[in-house]
Design a protein around this motif. Structure first.
Motif, PDB file in Angstrom:
ATOM      1  N   VAL A 172       2.236  -1.363   9.328  1.00  0.00           N
ATOM      2  CA  VAL A 172       3.962  -1.194   9.227  1.00  0.00           C
ATOM      3  C   VAL A 172       4.287  -1.370   8.013  1.00  0.00           C
ATOM      4  CG1 VAL A 172       3.834  -2.710  10.757  1.00  0.00           C
ATOM      5  CG2 VAL A 172       5.250  -3.478   8.787  1.00  0.00           C
ATOM      6  N   GLU A 173       5.411   0.154   7.539  1.00  0.00           N
ATOM      7  CA  GLU A 173       5.483   0.445   6.601  1.00  0.00           C
ATOM      8  C   GLU A 173       6.976   0.024   6.761  1.00  0.00           C
ATOM      9  OE1 GLU A 173       6.321   4.934   4.633  1.00  0.00           O
ATOM     10  OE2 GLU A 173       6.915   4.846   7.520  1.00  0.00           O
ATOM     11  N   PHE A 174       7.812  -0.586   5.626  1.00  0.00           N
ATOM     12  CA  PHE A 174       8.746  -1.257   4.979  1.00  0.00           C
ATOM     13  C   PHE A 174       9.657  -0.467   4.288  1.00  0.00           C
ATOM     14  CE2 PHE A 174       6.511  -2.376   2.001  1.00  0.00           C
ATOM     15  CZ  PHE A 174       6.606  -3.577   0.824  1.00  0.00           C
ATOM     16  N   GLU A 175       9.597   0.576   3.642  1.00  0.00           N
ATOM     17  CA  GLU A 175      10.797   0.855   3.089  1.00  0.00           C
ATOM     18  C   GLU A 175       9.683   2.120   3.102  1.00  0.00           C
ATOM     19  OE1 GLU A 175      11.306   0.454  -1.029  1.00  0.00           O
ATOM     20  OE2 GLU A 175      12.351  -1.469  -0.577  1.00  0.00           O
ATOM     21  N   LYS A 176      10.156   3.179   2.149  1.00  0.00           N
ATOM     22  CA  LYS A 176       9.525   5.139   2.437  1.00  0.00           C
ATOM     23  C   LYS A 176       8.274   4.930   0.973  1.00  0.00           C
ATOM     24  CE  LYS A 176       9.870  10.202   1.617  1.00  0.00           C
ATOM     25  NZ  LYS A 176      11.259  10.850   1.616  1.00  0.00           N
ATOM     26  N   ASN A 177       7.678   5.125   2.357  1.00  0.00           N
ATOM     27  CA  ASN A 177       5.479   4.929   1.615  1.00  0.00           C
ATOM     28  C   ASN A 177       5.423   3.262   0.874  1.00  0.00           C
ATOM     29  OD1 ASN A 177       5.333   7.744   1.915  1.00  0.00           O
ATOM     30  ND2 ASN A 177       6.833   8.468   0.407  1.00  0.00           N
ATOM     31  N   LYS A 178       6.101   3.108   1.506  1.00  0.00           N
ATOM     32  CA  LYS A 178       5.556   1.030   1.206  1.00  0.00           C
ATOM     33  C   LYS A 178       5.019   0.712   2.315  1.00  0.00           C
ATOM     34  CE  LYS A 178       8.136   1.109  -2.601  1.00  0.00           C
ATOM     35  NZ  LYS A 178       9.581   0.074  -3.336  1.00  0.00           N
ATOM     36  N   TRP A 179       3.605   0.306   2.527  1.00  0.00           N
ATOM     37  CA  TRP A 179       3.123  -0.568   3.808  1.00  0.00           C
ATOM     38  C   TRP A 179       2.861  -2.124   3.159  1.00  0.00           C
ATOM     39  CZ3 TRP A 179       2.528   3.051   8.438  1.00  0.00           C
ATOM     40  CH2 TRP A 179       3.179   3.857   7.359  1.00  0.00           C
ATOM     41  N   VAL A 180       2.430  -2.876   4.245  1.00  0.00           N
ATOM     42  CA  VAL A 180       2.040  -4.211   4.305  1.00  0.00           C
ATOM     43  C   VAL A 180       0.484  -3.996   5.634  1.00  0.00           C
ATOM     44  CG1 VAL A 180       3.650  -5.200   2.945  1.00  0.00           C
ATOM     45  CG2 VAL A 180       3.331  -5.329   5.380  1.00  0.00           C
ATOM     46  N   THR A 181       0.162  -5.186   5.563  1.00  0.00           N
ATOM     47  CA  THR A 181      -0.794  -4.897   6.635  1.00  0.00           C
ATOM     48  C   THR A 181      -0.361  -5.862   7.531  1.00  0.00           C
ATOM     49  OG1 THR A 181      -2.079  -6.823   5.580  1.00  0.00           O
ATOM     50  CG2 THR A 181      -2.724  -4.312   5.586  1.00  0.00           C
ATOM     51  N   LYS A 182      -0.739  -5.713   8.704  1.00  0.00           N
ATOM     52  CA  LYS A 182       0.028  -6.008  10.528  1.00  0.00           C
ATOM     53  C   LYS A 182      -0.326  -7.267  10.368  1.00  0.00           C
ATOM     54  CE  LYS A 182       1.295  -2.806  13.846  1.00  0.00           C
ATOM     55  NZ  LYS A 182       0.450  -1.847  14.991  1.00  0.00           N
ATOM     56  N   LYS A 183      -1.003  -7.666   9.781  1.00  0.00           N
ATOM     57  CA  LYS A 183      -1.837  -9.154   9.745  1.00  0.00           C
ATOM     58  C   LYS A 183      -0.764 -10.143   9.648  1.00  0.00           C
ATOM     59  CE  LYS A 183      -5.778  -8.840   6.607  1.00  0.00           C
ATOM     60  NZ  LYS A 183      -4.548  -9.487   5.539  1.00  0.00           N
ATOM     61  N   PHE A 202       1.090  -1.361  -0.235  1.00  0.00           N
ATOM     62  CA  PHE A 202      -0.230   0.116   0.127  1.00  0.00           C
ATOM     63  C   PHE A 202       1.082   1.104  -0.290  1.00  0.00           C
ATOM     64  CE2 PHE A 202      -2.753  -3.546   1.973  1.00  0.00           C
ATOM     65  CZ  PHE A 202      -3.840  -3.199   1.095  1.00  0.00           C
ATOM     66  N   ASN A 203       0.246   2.494  -0.625  1.00  0.00           N
ATOM     67  CA  ASN A 203       1.391   3.494  -0.420  1.00  0.00           C
ATOM     68  C   ASN A 203       0.436   3.876   1.177  1.00  0.00           C
ATOM     69  OD1 ASN A 203      -1.546   4.841  -0.791  1.00  0.00           O
ATOM     70  ND2 ASN A 203      -0.950   5.335  -2.878  1.00  0.00           N
ATOM     71  N   LYS A 204       1.519   5.618   1.332  1.00  0.00           N
ATOM     72  CA  LYS A 204       1.099   6.265   1.854  1.00  0.00           C
ATOM     73  C   LYS A 204      -0.160   6.574   2.473  1.00  0.00           C
ATOM     74  CE  LYS A 204       2.457  10.764   0.631  1.00  0.00           C
ATOM     75  NZ  LYS A 204       3.318  11.568   0.081  1.00  0.00           N
ATOM     76  N   GLN A 205      -1.303   6.269   1.662  1.00  0.00           N
ATOM     77  CA  GLN A 205      -2.798   7.161   1.598  1.00  0.00           C
ATOM     78  C   GLN A 205      -2.633   5.625   2.434  1.00  0.00           C
ATOM     79  OE1 GLN A 205      -1.281   8.257  -1.004  1.00  0.00           O
ATOM     80  NE2 GLN A 205      -0.318  10.504  -0.041  1.00  0.00           N
ATOM     81  N   LYS A 206      -2.035   4.732   2.295  1.00  0.00           N
ATOM     82  CA  LYS A 206      -3.271   3.334   2.998  1.00  0.00           C
ATOM     83  C   LYS A 206      -3.980   3.082   1.600  1.00  0.00           C
ATOM     84  CE  LYS A 206      -0.962   3.762   6.802  1.00  0.00           C
ATOM     85  NZ  LYS A 206      -0.461   4.476   6.394  1.00  0.00           N
ATOM     86  N   ASN A 207      -3.452   3.621   0.802  1.00  0.00           N
ATOM     87  CA  ASN A 207      -4.567   2.910  -1.318  1.00  0.00           C
ATOM     88  C   ASN A 207      -3.453   2.017  -1.650  1.00  0.00           C
ATOM     89  OD1 ASN A 207      -6.681   4.497  -1.039  1.00  0.00           O
ATOM     90  ND2 ASN A 207      -5.352   6.400  -2.075  1.00  0.00           N
ATOM     91  N   LYS A 208      -3.896   0.473  -2.155  1.00  0.00           N
ATOM     92  CA  LYS A 208      -3.442  -0.836  -2.552  1.00  0.00           C
ATOM     93  C   LYS A 208      -2.814  -0.309  -3.996  1.00  0.00           C
ATOM     94  CE  LYS A 208      -5.767  -4.345  -2.121  1.00  0.00           C
ATOM     95  NZ  LYS A 208      -6.672  -5.521  -3.033  1.00  0.00           N
ATOM     96  N   THR A 209      -1.597  -0.837  -4.024  1.00  0.00           N
ATOM     97  CA  THR A 209      -0.790  -0.520  -5.214  1.00  0.00           C
ATOM     98  C   THR A 209      -0.851  -1.657  -6.536  1.00  0.00           C
ATOM     99  OG1 THR A 209       1.428  -1.004  -4.513  1.00  0.00           O
ATOM    100  CG2 THR A 209       0.810   0.391  -4.190  1.00  0.00           C
ATOM    101  N   LYS A 210      -0.433  -1.874  -7.355  1.00  0.00           N
ATOM    102  CA  LYS A 210      -0.535  -3.211  -8.321  1.00  0.00           C
ATOM    103  C   LYS A 210       0.573  -4.380  -7.828  1.00  0.00           C
ATOM    104  CE  LYS A 210       2.686  -1.162 -11.784  1.00  0.00           C
ATOM    105  NZ  LYS A 210       2.573  -0.812 -13.296  1.00  0.00           N
TER     106      LYS A 210
END
Length: 248
Positions: free
Chosen positions: A107-118, A80-88
């Protein structure tokens, strides 16, 4: 010179030669450690640190600074991006990440790259139930050299169970066959038995059924053990070479 690097893209093919039309022999996934053996224009000849696999990747998307604290425990997790919108983009199973920031669900693992905690577990998490791992790949298409949600081969789903658990296991069936101890006294199949043919491997989920990435069916599926042994003997003229078992 420091020569430990970590791959920082979701995945890449590892090629036999420095060309994208060369044979794909395996893949490297996010956070996987490797050494550079040589440079060839825009290509690197690498050796993966986990299983000493040698091949070529493009000279891009890697770092020498990566201290993973979590890993992915799902077939793939959306980025997901920083707005928590799913990317491709997605990270494949067993990708190793480090966390720089967290919110309630992400959780953010790289700048503006997030994944869900679950979808993540601590880096030292052990999953001893091999069926939980193997069944993640059900219906994933069969791809020679693949080891992700985009495609996987028969030896990869077995190796990924060990890779996730931070235990060594070879990449190719021929090496797995040599490495695995034989169950010489076997009379009945049971959960966790590993059946080897020349160039193929399957894992028993109980005394009657097995799971494997099967080329003729073009996917990962569950099949009856006896029927599979007979079919492989009939169609590929191959008999069982060894029966081993999954060891933690």
């Amino acid at each position: 010179m420091k020569n430990n690097y970590f791959y920082k893209k979701p995945l890449s093919n590892i090629y036999k030669k420095p060309s994208e039309v060369s044979e794909v022999i395996s893949q490297i996934i996010y956070g996987e450690k490797f050494k550079v053996l040589s440079n060839n224009k825009s290509w690197l000849r690498i050796k993966t640190s986990y299983d000493n696999y040698i091949g070529y990747i493009k000279d891009e998307n890697y770092t020498d600074d990566h201290n993973p604290t979590y890993k992915i425990f799902t077939l793939k997790t959306n980025i997901f991006n920083k707005q928590k919108n799913k990317t491709k983009y997605s990270l494949p199973f067993a990708s190793k990440i480090s966390i720089i920031k967290e919110s309630k669900r992400f959780v953010e693992f790289e700048k503006n790259k997030w994944v869900t905690k679950k979808d993540i577990r601590r880096i030292d998490h052990q999953e001893k139930n091999h069926l939980k791992v193997l069944k993640l790949f059900l219906k994933t298409k069969y791809v020679w050299g693949g080891k992700t949600y985009k495609g996987v081969d028969c030896s990869a789903i077995l190796q990924l169970f060990y890779y996730y658990n931070n235990k060594f296991y070879p990449r190719d069936t021929k090496d797995q066959l040599k490495y695995s101890k034989s169950n010489v006294k076997i009379k009945k199949f049971k959960k966790g038995d590993v059946i080897f043919w020349e160039g193929h491997v399957a894992i028993c989920i109980d005394k009657k059924k097995l799971i494997h990435a099967y080329g003729p069916e073009k996917k990962v599926l569950i099949m009856p053990i006896t029927e599979t042994i007979e079919r492989i003997e009939r169609t590929a003229k191959l008999t069982v070479k060894k029966i081993s078992s999954i060891k933690y």
